[in-house]
Design a protein around this motif. Structure first.
Motif, PDB file in Angstrom:
ATOM      1  N   PHE A  10       7.589  -0.899  -2.644  1.00  0.00           N
ATOM      2  CA  PHE A  10       6.150  -0.844  -2.372  1.00  0.00           C
ATOM      3  C   PHE A  10       5.305  -1.372  -3.538  1.00  0.00           C
ATOM      4  CE2 PHE A  10       7.767   2.120   0.768  1.00  0.00           C
ATOM      5  CZ  PHE A  10       6.936   1.927   1.859  1.00  0.00           C
ATOM      6  N   ALA A  11       5.920  -1.729  -4.682  1.00  0.00           N
ATOM      7  CA  ALA A  11       5.166  -2.151  -5.865  1.00  0.00           C
ATOM      8  C   ALA A  11       4.228  -3.314  -5.517  1.00  0.00           C
ATOM      9  CB  ALA A  11       6.147  -2.566  -6.957  1.00  0.00           C
ATOM     10  N   PRO A  12       3.051  -3.439  -6.131  1.00  0.00           N
ATOM     11  CA  PRO A  12       2.532  -2.580  -7.208  1.00  0.00           C
ATOM     12  C   PRO A  12       1.848  -1.297  -6.722  1.00  0.00           C
ATOM     13  CG  PRO A  12       0.971  -4.332  -6.774  1.00  0.00           C
ATOM     14  CD  PRO A  12       2.110  -4.526  -5.816  1.00  0.00           C
ATOM     15  N   ARG A  13       1.831  -1.098  -5.387  1.00  0.00           N
ATOM     16  CA  ARG A  13       1.270   0.179  -4.912  1.00  0.00           C
ATOM     17  C   ARG A  13       2.147   1.316  -5.427  1.00  0.00           C
ATOM     18  NH1 ARG A  13       0.708   1.189   0.950  1.00  0.00           N
ATOM     19  NH2 ARG A  13       2.276  -0.398   1.381  1.00  0.00           N
ATOM     20  N   GLY A  14       1.596   2.455  -5.597  1.00  0.00           N
ATOM     21  CA  GLY A  14       2.410   3.606  -6.000  1.00  0.00           C
ATOM     22  C   GLY A  14       2.502   3.819  -7.489  1.00  0.00           C
ATOM     23  N   LEU A  15       1.680   3.090  -8.265  1.00  0.00           N
ATOM     24  CA  LEU A  15       1.743   3.243  -9.716  1.00  0.00           C
ATOM     25  C   LEU A  15       1.393   4.679 -10.148  1.00  0.00           C
ATOM     26  CD1 LEU A  15       2.321   1.576 -12.274  1.00  0.00           C
ATOM     27  CD2 LEU A  15      -0.142   1.263 -12.502  1.00  0.00           C
ATOM     28  N   ALA A  16       0.359   5.236  -9.498  1.00  0.00           N
ATOM     29  CA  ALA A  16      -0.073   6.605  -9.861  1.00  0.00           C
ATOM     30  C   ALA A  16       1.057   7.602  -9.608  1.00  0.00           C
ATOM     31  CB  ALA A  16      -1.302   6.998  -9.048  1.00  0.00           C
ATOM     32  N   PHE A  63      17.348   9.883  -7.420  1.00  0.00           N
ATOM     33  CA  PHE A  63      16.637   9.012  -8.351  1.00  0.00           C
ATOM     34  C   PHE A  63      16.699   7.564  -7.885  1.00  0.00           C
ATOM     35  CE2 PHE A  63      16.338   6.777 -12.555  1.00  0.00           C
ATOM     36  CZ  PHE A  63      15.040   7.160 -12.842  1.00  0.00           C
ATOM     37  N   GLU A  64      17.863   7.185  -7.393  1.00  0.00           N
ATOM     38  CA  GLU A  64      18.025   5.828  -6.845  1.00  0.00           C
ATOM     39  C   GLU A  64      17.031   5.595  -5.707  1.00  0.00           C
ATOM     40  OE1 GLU A  64      22.094   4.360  -5.530  1.00  0.00           O
ATOM     41  OE2 GLU A  64      20.979   4.375  -3.644  1.00  0.00           O
ATOM     42  N   ARG A  65      16.891   6.594  -4.839  1.00  0.00           N
ATOM     43  CA  ARG A  65      15.946   6.467  -3.721  1.00  0.00           C
ATOM     44  C   ARG A  65      14.508   6.322  -4.226  1.00  0.00           C
ATOM     45  NH1 ARG A  65      12.450  10.657  -2.037  1.00  0.00           N
ATOM     46  NH2 ARG A  65      14.157  12.146  -1.903  1.00  0.00           N
ATOM     47  N   LEU A  66      14.174   7.103  -5.247  1.00  0.00           N
ATOM     48  CA  LEU A  66      12.821   7.014  -5.806  1.00  0.00           C
ATOM     49  C   LEU A  66      12.558   5.621  -6.363  1.00  0.00           C
ATOM     50  CD1 LEU A  66      12.251  10.329  -7.806  1.00  0.00           C
ATOM     51  CD2 LEU A  66      11.041   9.564  -5.793  1.00  0.00           C
ATOM     52  N   HIS A  96      11.450   5.554  14.162  1.00  0.00           N
ATOM     53  CA  HIS A  96      10.975   4.715  13.079  1.00  0.00           C
ATOM     54  C   HIS A  96       9.525   5.096  12.843  1.00  0.00           C
ATOM     55  CE1 HIS A  96       9.703   0.971  11.129  1.00  0.00           C
ATOM     56  NE2 HIS A  96      10.976   0.793  10.848  1.00  0.00           N
ATOM     57  N   LEU A  97       9.162   5.414  11.588  1.00  0.00           N
ATOM     58  CA  LEU A  97       7.759   5.767  11.303  1.00  0.00           C
ATOM     59  C   LEU A  97       7.024   4.538  10.779  1.00  0.00           C
ATOM     60  CD1 LEU A  97       7.704   9.255   9.498  1.00  0.00           C
ATOM     61  CD2 LEU A  97       7.706   8.759  11.916  1.00  0.00           C
ATOM     62  N   ASN A  98       5.812   4.338  11.276  1.00  0.00           N
ATOM     63  CA  ASN A  98       4.995   3.210  10.816  1.00  0.00           C
ATOM     64  C   ASN A  98       4.324   3.603   9.503  1.00  0.00           C
ATOM     65  OD1 ASN A  98       3.235   1.153  10.436  1.00  0.00           O
ATOM     66  ND2 ASN A  98       2.350   1.205  12.496  1.00  0.00           N
ATOM     67  N   GLN A  99       4.822   3.025   8.404  1.00  0.00           N
ATOM     68  CA  GLN A  99       4.359   3.449   7.074  1.00  0.00           C
ATOM     69  C   GLN A  99       2.908   3.074   6.774  1.00  0.00           C
ATOM     70  OE1 GLN A  99       5.952   5.538   4.965  1.00  0.00           O
ATOM     71  NE2 GLN A  99       7.318   5.734   6.709  1.00  0.00           N
ATOM     72  N   GLU A 100       2.295   2.256   7.644  1.00  0.00           N
ATOM     73  CA  GLU A 100       0.889   1.889   7.415  1.00  0.00           C
ATOM     74  C   GLU A 100      -0.017   3.122   7.427  1.00  0.00           C
ATOM     75  OE1 GLU A 100      -0.535  -1.089  10.129  1.00  0.00           O
ATOM     76  OE2 GLU A 100       1.249  -2.320   9.765  1.00  0.00           O
ATOM     77  N   TYR A 101       0.449   4.198   8.077  1.00  0.00           N
ATOM     78  CA  TYR A 101      -0.418   5.372   8.235  1.00  0.00           C
ATOM     79  C   TYR A 101      -0.102   6.512   7.262  1.00  0.00           C
ATOM     80  CZ  TYR A 101      -1.894   3.178  12.552  1.00  0.00           C
ATOM     81  OH  TYR A 101      -2.408   2.300  13.464  1.00  0.00           O
ATOM     82  N   PHE A 102       0.927   6.304   6.443  1.00  0.00           N
ATOM     83  CA  PHE A 102       1.350   7.400   5.560  1.00  0.00           C
ATOM     84  C   PHE A 102       1.230   6.995   4.100  1.00  0.00           C
ATOM     85  CE2 PHE A 102       3.586   7.755   9.595  1.00  0.00           C
ATOM     86  CZ  PHE A 102       3.287   9.061   9.955  1.00  0.00           C
ATOM     87  N   ASP A 103       1.098   8.007   3.257  1.00  0.00           N
ATOM     88  CA  ASP A 103       0.890   7.745   1.839  1.00  0.00           C
ATOM     89  C   ASP A 103       2.022   8.313   0.982  1.00  0.00           C
ATOM     90  OD1 ASP A 103      -0.747   6.672  -0.164  1.00  0.00           O
ATOM     91  OD2 ASP A 103      -1.567   8.636  -0.646  1.00  0.00           O
ATOM     92  N   TYR A 104       2.995   8.985   1.609  1.00  0.00           N
ATOM     93  CA  TYR A 104       3.965   9.734   0.798  1.00  0.00           C
ATOM     94  C   TYR A 104       4.936   8.878   0.000  1.00  0.00           C
ATOM     95  CZ  TYR A 104       6.840   9.366   5.090  1.00  0.00           C
ATOM     96  OH  TYR A 104       7.523   8.915   6.189  1.00  0.00           O
ATOM     97  N   CYS A 105       5.075   7.590   0.369  1.00  0.00           N
ATOM     98  CA  CYS A 105       5.989   6.734  -0.395  1.00  0.00           C
ATOM     99  C   CYS A 105       5.365   6.306  -1.718  1.00  0.00           C
ATOM    100  CB  CYS A 105       6.334   5.485   0.403  1.00  0.00           C
ATOM    101  SG  CYS A 105       7.563   5.795   1.644  1.00  0.00           S
ATOM    102  N   THR A 106       4.065   6.147  -1.703  1.00  0.00           N
ATOM    103  CA  THR A 106       3.428   5.565  -2.880  1.00  0.00           C
ATOM    104  C   THR A 106       2.347   6.445  -3.487  1.00  0.00           C
ATOM    105  OG1 THR A 106       1.883   4.460  -1.396  1.00  0.00           O
ATOM    106  CG2 THR A 106       3.800   3.193  -2.135  1.00  0.00           C
ATOM    107  N   GLY A 107       1.803   7.358  -2.739  1.00  0.00           N
ATOM    108  CA  GLY A 107       0.651   8.120  -3.230  1.00  0.00           C
ATOM    109  C   GLY A 107       0.973   9.578  -3.465  1.00  0.00           C
TER     110      GLY A 107
END
Lengths: 49, 618
Positions: free
Chosen positions: B84-90, B74-77, B237-248
């Motif tokens: 990443f806020a405000p991205r990831g609201l959904a 939960f802490e990680r979430l 190291h993964l470049n998060q610009e290409y992934f959506d799993y943190c916020t989407g």
């Protein structure tokens, strides 16, 4: 109660106290969800309009 | 006597395992009982089963060990959403209600569920232990292994924070040395490409691995330039610009689509093209690169000849085979239930050895498998009498043969190119069928792969099948000459068994290659001449060993095709009734359950059900 004790112990161990306000906000909204049995946003909208 | 019950639940692949005085007594996944693939619910049936197997009641259990730490997750979430806020609201508003209503209270939920069993758990919170997700994986990899000392590598999507860990196991101690943390995850990179190529995340990864040999790793360099930065020691190291799993709610985003020039494939409806095969080959190549670099660096740093592995990525048997051939480590042992179900076993073992200080006994047997997994045959078995009663009640028509006659008639059916359902002894723990709940076929048949895929398993035609080969004959058929009892190593078919392709055949691309017989055993030879090998040992599964020996005597071929006893989307069969239903709903010709032999032609056709559409596709 056991849950709160557990959470307190966790916060003391992890020392991430800056998460406390976030958790309080979540608890507030969580409580509203339970009390209103629906959207937590609804009571605020009703008071505004 | 000290009894520890291990549980994994509430995410996916829930399971239970029982460890008595450090010995693994039983382990099973809940999906096998509820018939819901990847069932995440509290494993009520699995808990009941493991206790029944040991002849114990829940009130006799000393400790219950859970496979992860919910608060840490939960802490990680929360931290991820904040970062990443405000991205990831959904995504936030989807995840939070579940956590606030249920997941945060897992400890209470677990205790309540444990009290509901007959002879409910008598202990309180003080008797419940929670291991970190990757410690559970590491414990499941090290403690049952045959090594006194080993480097333990765990790789998966994500647990609490860690996505990859390195630990050192020595005797009964297991010490975490280093870790890579979320969102940088090799498992999630693989899952991202799984999603992008139109397969289900958390279950379709092995399809991507199977698809990879049809393609060329054309995009591997692009992936390493843009998506993942790999350091010489294999850390990344993964470049998060290409992934959506943190916020989407998806794995990849529009920038990922732009990088590779097309959007993600729509599952099922859109055709698989050469592009998707090349993407699969590329992510496979990147994964192997990371694992090989890690292995080399770890072998150099710790100077220990043994490597243990677990975590979902450790099920990548193609990469495992390359690790073994690379030789950085002399010996490799991989937990057969490397995914989250195995976490139940790991949590129980971690509790026994790390928390309670229990002694570790390593088998000194000279013959394989010299580990503590009992061949991974840790699930339920049925007596001959029970089988007959259950089959009769299901309306099955069968004959009961002596063991010798049953083996002979099964070997004959296999030699006649029949598809055979084989149900014997204890059910396997882990995703692979190892001759306990298997569908078998003749590997020499050029049409067997297509028949089994389309008519029996109802699954994609590109999917390869694996061979079960007698351990003493493995080197005669494959380049491998080592134990691979859990089907977790891939190696080439021996050169003398391969068939040369004509110039026209060599020009074929992608799935067209599938129809060309590439060896004497085409049903188990993948398009790159590789095979996912299970070595069968007389001392671990004597009956299966006898069957393959009988098949060899008839045909000269020391191996059979072995695939799990289920159809696409169905959990592997658990009971004789499950096996009979699957037999009647598919084009299986023969079913052998214990000493009972069932011929399809003799069955009541009214008992056949529409099996093809019964299960949601995975």
């Amino acid at each position: 109660m056991a849950f709160l004790v557990e959470l307190y112990r966790f916060m003391m161990a992890r020392k991430k106290f800056w998460l406390v306000p976030v958790l309080l906000m979540l608890a507030l909204f969580g409580g509203l969800v339970v009390l209103t049995h629906g959207s937590a946003v609804a009571p605020f909208i009703y008071t505004l309009f | 006597m000290s009894i520890v019950l291990g549980i994994s639940a509430f995410y996916h692949d829930s399971a239970a395992a029982l460890v008595v005085d450090g010995k693994i007594v039983a382990a099973a996944q809940e999906e096998r009982f509820t018939r819901k693939k990847h069932d995440p619910a509290y494993p009520r049936n699995a808990v009941d089963y493991v206790l029944r197997e040991a002849g114990l009641m829940l009130d006799e259990v000393d400790f219950v060990a859970f496979y992860d730490k919910p608060f840490l997750k939960f802490e990680r979430l929360l931290e991820t959403y904040l970062a990443f806020a405000p991205r990831g609201l959904a995504s936030f508003s989807t995840a939070m209600p579940v956590w606030l209503k249920e997941k945060l209270f897992q400890k209470d939920m677990l205790l309540k569920e444990l009290k509901k069993h007959a002879g409910g758990f008598r202990g309180g919170m003080d008797k419940m232990l929670f291991a970190e997700h990757h410690i559970s994986h590491a414990a499941s990899a090290f403690y049952p292994s045959p090594f006194e000392k080993a480097v333990v590598l765990t790789l998966d999507g994500v647990g609490e924070w860690a996505t990859a860990t390195v630990a050192i196991g020595d005797g009964h101690t297991l010490t975490l040395e280093k870790e890579i943390r979320f969102p940088h995850s090799l498992g999630l990179l693989y899952s991202a490409v799984t999603y992008y190529t139109g397969f289900k995340v958390n279950s379709g990864e092995y399809k991507v691995m199977g698809l990879a040999p049809y393609g060329e790793p054309k995009y591997a360099a692009k992936m390493m330039e843009n998506l993942i930065h790999i350091k010489p020691d294999g850390s990344f190291h993964l470049n998060q610009e290409y992934f959506d799993y943190c916020t989407g709610l998806t794995m990849t985003n529009a920038k990922f689509d732009e990088l590779f020039g097309q959007p993600a494939r729509r599952p099922e409806s859109e055709q698989l093209t050469q592009f998707h095969m090349d993407m699969a080959a590329s992510v496979q190549a990147v994964t192997e690169e990371v694992m090989l670099r890690m292995a080399k660096a770890l072998a150099k740093e710790y100077k220990i000849p043994n490597l243990c592995m677990a975590g979902g990525v450790a099920l990548n048997c193609v990469a495992n085979g390359k690790l073994l051939r690379d030789g950085a480590f002399k010996n490799i042992w991989i937990q057969p239930a490397a995914g989250d179900a195995g976490g139940a076993l790991g949590a129980a073992l971690a509790a026994w050895h790390m928390e309670l200080g229990g002694e570790r006994k390593i088998s000194k047997a000279k013959t394989a498998p010299r580990d503590g997994m009992h061949g991974s045959y840790l699930g339920p078995a049925f007596s001959q009498q029970e089988i007959e009663t259950r089959l009769k009640a299901a309306g099955a028509r069968f004959e009961v043969l002596t063991e010798a006659k049953m083996i002979d008639s099964t070997a004959k059916a296999l030699a006649d190119e029949k598809a055979v359902g084989w149900f014997q002894g204890r059910m396997e723990f882990g995703p692979r069928a190892l001759g306990g709940r298997s569908i078998l076929g003749d590997p020499r048949s050029p049409s067997m792969q297509k028949t089994l895929n389309l008519k029996v398993k109802f699954r994609e035609s590109f999917r390869p099948f694996a061979p079960s080969v007698l351990r003493e004959d493995v080197a005669d058929w494959f380049e491998l000459d080592a134990d691979s009892p859990y089907m977790l190593l891939v190696d080439g078919v021996k050169a003398k068994r391969r068939k040369k392709m004509t110039a026209a055949e060599q020009k074929l691309f992608g799935i067209e290659k599938l129809n060309v017989a590439r060896s004497d055993i085409p049903a188990v030879t993948h398009v790159d001449y590789s095979a996912r090998i299970q070595t069968v040992h007389a001392d671990t599964n004597p009956l299966y060993h006898k069957l393959i020996s009988a098949f060899k005597k008839r045909t000269g071929c020391a191996l059979v095709v072995n695939t799990s006893f289920n159809v696409r989307g169905e959990p592997i069969v658990c009971t004789p009734e499950d096996a009979f239903r699957c037999f009647m709903g598919t084009d299986l010709d023969l079913l052998v359950v214990g000493h009972c032999v069932l011929h399809k032609a003799k069955q009541d056709k009214k008992l056949a059900e529409d099996y093809k559409n019964k299960y949601e596709l995975d």
